[in-house]
Write a protein that holds these residues in place. Structure first.
Motif, PDB file in Angstrom:
ATOM      1  N   TRP A   9      54.984  41.795  44.616  1.00  0.00           N
ATOM      2  CA  TRP A   9      54.930  43.233  44.943  1.00  0.00           C
ATOM      3  C   TRP A   9      54.520  44.064  43.720  1.00  0.00           C
ATOM      4  CZ3 TRP A   9      59.834  44.713  48.309  1.00  0.00           C
ATOM      5  CH2 TRP A   9      59.774  44.019  49.520  1.00  0.00           C
ATOM      6  N   LYS A  10      54.567  43.483  42.532  1.00  0.00           N
ATOM      7  CA  LYS A  10      54.282  44.222  41.296  1.00  0.00           C
ATOM      8  C   LYS A  10      55.158  45.478  41.244  1.00  0.00           C
ATOM      9  CE  LYS A  10      49.598  42.485  41.580  1.00  0.00           C
ATOM     10  NZ  LYS A  10      48.300  42.433  40.984  1.00  0.00           N
ATOM     11  N   MET A  11      54.617  46.598  40.741  1.00  0.00           N
ATOM     12  CA  MET A  11      55.419  47.824  40.616  1.00  0.00           C
ATOM     13  C   MET A  11      55.068  48.756  41.779  1.00  0.00           C
ATOM     14  SD  MET A  11      55.912  50.211  37.233  1.00  0.00           S
ATOM     15  CE  MET A  11      54.502  51.275  37.520  1.00  0.00           C
ATOM     16  N   GLY A  18      54.224  34.969  32.879  1.00  0.00           N
ATOM     17  CA  GLY A  18      52.869  34.978  32.328  1.00  0.00           C
ATOM     18  C   GLY A  18      51.811  35.516  33.259  1.00  0.00           C
ATOM     19  N   HIS A  19      52.213  36.401  34.182  1.00  0.00           N
ATOM     20  CA  HIS A  19      51.178  37.041  35.013  1.00  0.00           C
ATOM     21  C   HIS A  19      50.163  37.689  34.077  1.00  0.00           C
ATOM     22  CE1 HIS A  19      49.212  39.727  37.811  1.00  0.00           C
ATOM     23  NE2 HIS A  19      49.672  38.949  38.781  1.00  0.00           N
ATOM     24  N   SER A  20      48.921  37.714  34.477  1.00  0.00           N
ATOM     25  CA  SER A  20      47.875  38.239  33.578  1.00  0.00           C
ATOM     26  C   SER A  20      48.132  39.696  33.209  1.00  0.00           C
ATOM     27  CB  SER A  20      46.497  38.091  34.211  1.00  0.00           C
ATOM     28  OG  SER A  20      46.443  38.833  35.405  1.00  0.00           O
ATOM     29  N   TYR A  76      47.219  29.398  39.439  1.00  0.00           N
ATOM     30  CA  TYR A  76      45.931  29.672  38.792  1.00  0.00           C
ATOM     31  C   TYR A  76      45.405  30.986  39.344  1.00  0.00           C
ATOM     32  CZ  TYR A  76      40.981  29.814  37.920  1.00  0.00           C
ATOM     33  OH  TYR A  76      39.732  30.252  37.561  1.00  0.00           O
ATOM     34  N   GLU A  77      45.253  31.954  38.443  1.00  0.00           N
ATOM     35  CA  GLU A  77      44.797  33.277  38.860  1.00  0.00           C
ATOM     36  C   GLU A  77      43.643  33.729  37.965  1.00  0.00           C
ATOM     37  OE1 GLU A  77      48.115  35.395  41.171  1.00  0.00           O
ATOM     38  OE2 GLU A  77      48.333  35.925  39.070  1.00  0.00           O
ATOM     39  N   PRO A  78      42.413  33.507  38.405  1.00  0.00           N
ATOM     40  CA  PRO A  78      41.290  34.024  37.604  1.00  0.00           C
ATOM     41  C   PRO A  78      41.408  35.544  37.540  1.00  0.00           C
ATOM     42  CG  PRO A  78      40.536  33.231  39.763  1.00  0.00           C
ATOM     43  CD  PRO A  78      41.981  32.887  39.662  1.00  0.00           C
ATOM     44  N   TRP A 115      39.489  37.931  36.877  1.00  0.00           N
ATOM     45  CA  TRP A 115      38.413  38.701  37.506  1.00  0.00           C
ATOM     46  C   TRP A 115      38.581  38.786  39.028  1.00  0.00           C
ATOM     47  CZ3 TRP A 115      35.853  35.150  40.591  1.00  0.00           C
ATOM     48  CH2 TRP A 115      35.988  33.806  40.217  1.00  0.00           C
ATOM     49  N   ALA A 116      39.510  38.036  39.579  1.00  0.00           N
ATOM     50  CA  ALA A 116      39.713  38.067  41.030  1.00  0.00           C
ATOM     51  C   ALA A 116      41.014  38.769  41.423  1.00  0.00           C
ATOM     52  CB  ALA A 116      39.701  36.640  41.582  1.00  0.00           C
ATOM     53  N   ILE A 117      41.791  39.223  40.424  1.00  0.00           N
ATOM     54  CA  ILE A 117      43.089  39.822  40.756  1.00  0.00           C
ATOM     55  C   ILE A 117      42.919  41.302  41.046  1.00  0.00           C
ATOM     56  CG2 ILE A 117      45.406  40.352  39.917  1.00  0.00           C
ATOM     57  CD1 ILE A 117      45.314  37.845  38.265  1.00  0.00           C
ATOM     58  N   GLY A 118      43.261  41.684  42.262  1.00  0.00           N
ATOM     59  CA  GLY A 118      43.239  43.090  42.653  1.00  0.00           C
ATOM     60  C   GLY A 118      41.844  43.682  42.684  1.00  0.00           C
ATOM     61  N   TYR A 128      46.950  29.283  44.197  1.00  0.00           N
ATOM     62  CA  TYR A 128      45.798  30.101  43.810  1.00  0.00           C
ATOM     63  C   TYR A 128      46.169  31.573  43.976  1.00  0.00           C
ATOM     64  CZ  TYR A 128      41.642  32.818  43.913  1.00  0.00           C
ATOM     65  OH  TYR A 128      40.742  33.812  43.644  1.00  0.00           O
ATOM     66  N   GLY A 129      45.773  32.405  43.035  1.00  0.00           N
ATOM     67  CA  GLY A 129      45.981  33.845  43.165  1.00  0.00           C
ATOM     68  C   GLY A 129      44.728  34.602  42.804  1.00  0.00           C
ATOM     69  N   GLY A 130      44.432  35.621  43.570  1.00  0.00           N
ATOM     70  CA  GLY A 130      43.252  36.453  43.310  1.00  0.00           C
ATOM     71  C   GLY A 130      42.648  36.879  44.629  1.00  0.00           C
ATOM     72  N   SER A 131      43.109  38.045  45.116  1.00  0.00           N
ATOM     73  CA  SER A 131      42.566  38.621  46.349  1.00  0.00           C
ATOM     74  C   SER A 131      42.676  37.687  47.559  1.00  0.00           C
ATOM     75  CB  SER A 131      41.125  39.079  46.141  1.00  0.00           C
ATOM     76  OG  SER A 131      41.079  40.065  45.122  1.00  0.00           O
ATOM     77  N   VAL A 132      43.791  36.922  47.614  1.00  0.00           N
ATOM     78  CA  VAL A 132      44.051  36.143  48.831  1.00  0.00           C
ATOM     79  C   VAL A 132      44.436  37.125  49.932  1.00  0.00           C
ATOM     80  CG1 VAL A 132      45.618  34.472  49.936  1.00  0.00           C
ATOM     81  CG2 VAL A 132      44.794  34.069  47.598  1.00  0.00           C
ATOM     82  N   LYS A 133      43.900  36.901  51.114  1.00  0.00           N
ATOM     83  CA  LYS A 133      44.266  37.714  52.275  1.00  0.00           C
ATOM     84  C   LYS A 133      44.231  36.824  53.511  1.00  0.00           C
ATOM     85  CE  LYS A 133      39.625  39.792  52.182  1.00  0.00           C
ATOM     86  NZ  LYS A 133      39.095  39.516  50.842  1.00  0.00           N
ATOM     87  N   GLY A 159      49.491  30.187  47.706  1.00  0.00           N
ATOM     88  CA  GLY A 159      48.950  31.294  46.933  1.00  0.00           C
ATOM     89  C   GLY A 159      49.998  32.221  46.369  1.00  0.00           C
ATOM     90  N   LEU A 160      49.608  32.905  45.289  1.00  0.00           N
ATOM     91  CA  LEU A 160      50.385  34.024  44.747  1.00  0.00           C
ATOM     92  C   LEU A 160      49.579  35.263  45.132  1.00  0.00           C
ATOM     93  CD1 LEU A 160      52.701  35.217  43.071  1.00  0.00           C
ATOM     94  CD2 LEU A 160      51.406  34.692  41.005  1.00  0.00           C
ATOM     95  N   VAL A 161      50.212  36.147  45.882  1.00  0.00           N
ATOM     96  CA  VAL A 161      49.469  37.181  46.592  1.00  0.00           C
ATOM     97  C   VAL A 161      49.977  38.561  46.196  1.00  0.00           C
ATOM     98  CG1 VAL A 161      48.783  37.988  48.881  1.00  0.00           C
ATOM     99  CG2 VAL A 161      49.351  35.565  48.533  1.00  0.00           C
ATOM    100  N   GLY A 162      49.079  39.407  45.726  1.00  0.00           N
ATOM    101  CA  GLY A 162      49.464  40.766  45.357  1.00  0.00           C
ATOM    102  C   GLY A 162      49.254  41.718  46.526  1.00  0.00           C
TER     103      GLY A 162
HETATM  104  C1  PEP Z   1      48.651  38.866  41.873  1.00  0.00           C
HETATM  105  O1  PEP Z   1      49.319  39.867  41.831  1.00  0.00           O
HETATM  106  O2  PEP Z   1      49.046  37.859  41.293  1.00  0.00           O
HETATM  107  C2  PEP Z   1      47.392  38.882  42.618  1.00  0.00           C
HETATM  108  C3  PEP Z   1      46.721  37.772  42.733  1.00  0.00           C
HETATM  109  O3  PEP Z   1      46.995  40.094  43.150  1.00  0.00           O
HETATM  110  P1  PEP Z   1      45.907  40.289  44.313  1.00  0.00           P
HETATM  111  O4  PEP Z   1      46.284  39.342  45.423  1.00  0.00           O
HETATM  112  O5  PEP Z   1      46.054  41.726  44.711  1.00  0.00           O
HETATM  113  O6  PEP Z   1      44.582  39.964  43.747  1.00  0.00           O
END
Ligand code: PEP
Length: 253
Positions: free
Chosen positions: A10-12, A96-98, A168-170, A172-175, A212-217, A233-236
């Protein structure tokens, strides 16, 4: 069989009331978690008790902190220790989130210390790694991620490293709405597993979940999670929308 995990970050974001409503909406929708599957909710610190209470008794569902400090206790105003988290019943911590690496200057060494203290208290780290865009463009992403693993995890014993979940969260793909292709995700996940196998042997590497994390939907989760070395996945952003996150849970293999 490796654990398959859909982890919400959920982040902040969200007020307490919005967070409660989101969890209520997620709980009310049909989702099926098999024995090897987990849903994890990494919520802001003040919402941890609320989330624990709402999700109590739900099989294979966990609440995670988004961070912890590297020291046991003491004069570290504003920080939260693993012992504090454990004392309220938390079992997972994202490390260690980016965003923490970038905005709060968390180094590989600091993260090694955080990993150590988590394991000392039987707290399960979801350890994030991944390269920024310039590294990807230069084609040196494997070396970059290998260094993150080496400097933060490879001092662990085989028994310890199996307790880690890697995400693994590239960067360049996060948010950004840009997702790594499923082939790019698989390629890096296979590389990470190969690094783990080189250090700890194939059986240990095979037992470790790599998310995997990075704009998963909802629209891309089935394809990404379908890759052999992707274990969820790790999903923001999409974890803040009930229908989206439930579909992501249901996309686990
Ligand atoms: C995250 O918060 O780790 C993430 C991957 O965000 P998003 O899914 O919004 O890219």
């Amino acid at each position: 069989m490796r654990k398959q995990i859909a982890a919400a970050n959920w982040k902040m974001n969200l007020t307490l009331q919005q967070g409660e409503a989101l969890l209520d909406a997620i709980i009310s929708k049909p989702h099926s978690l098999q024995a090897n599957q987990q849903a994890v909710f990494a919520v802001p610190f003040p919402y941890l008790p609320m989330a624990l209470q709402k999700l109590a008794g739900k099989a294979n569902v966990f609440v995670a902190a988004q961070n912890c400090y590297s020291k046991k206790s003491g004069a570290y105003t504003g920080e939260v220790s693993v012992e504090i988290l454990q004392s309220i019943g938390i079992q997972y911590v994202v490390l260690g989130h980016s965003e923490r690496r970038e905005y709060f200057h968390e180094s590989n060494q600091l993260l090694a210390d955080k990993v150590n203290i988590c394991l000392e208290y039987n707290m399960l780290p979801i350890f994030c790694c991944g390269e920024p865009l310039d590294i990807r463009e230069a084609g040196t992403q494997n070396d970059y991620v290998a260094k993150q693993l080496e400097e933060s995890l490879f001092h662990l014993t085989a028994a310890q490293v199996q307790k880690i979940v890697i995400a693994y969260e590239p960067i360049w793909a996060i948010g950004t709405g840009k997702t790594a292709s499923s082939a790019q995700a698989q390629e890096m996940h296979a590389f990470i597993r190969q690094q783990l196998a080189g250090k700890y042997g194939a059986a240990v590497a095979d037992a470790i979940s790599i998310l995997y994390g990075g704009s998963v939907k909802a629209a891309n989760a089935v394809e990404i999670f379908g890759q052999p070395d992707v274990d969820g996945g790790l999903v923001g952003g999409a974890s803040l929308i009930a229908d989206e996150f439930v579909a992501i849970i249901n996309a686990l293999k």
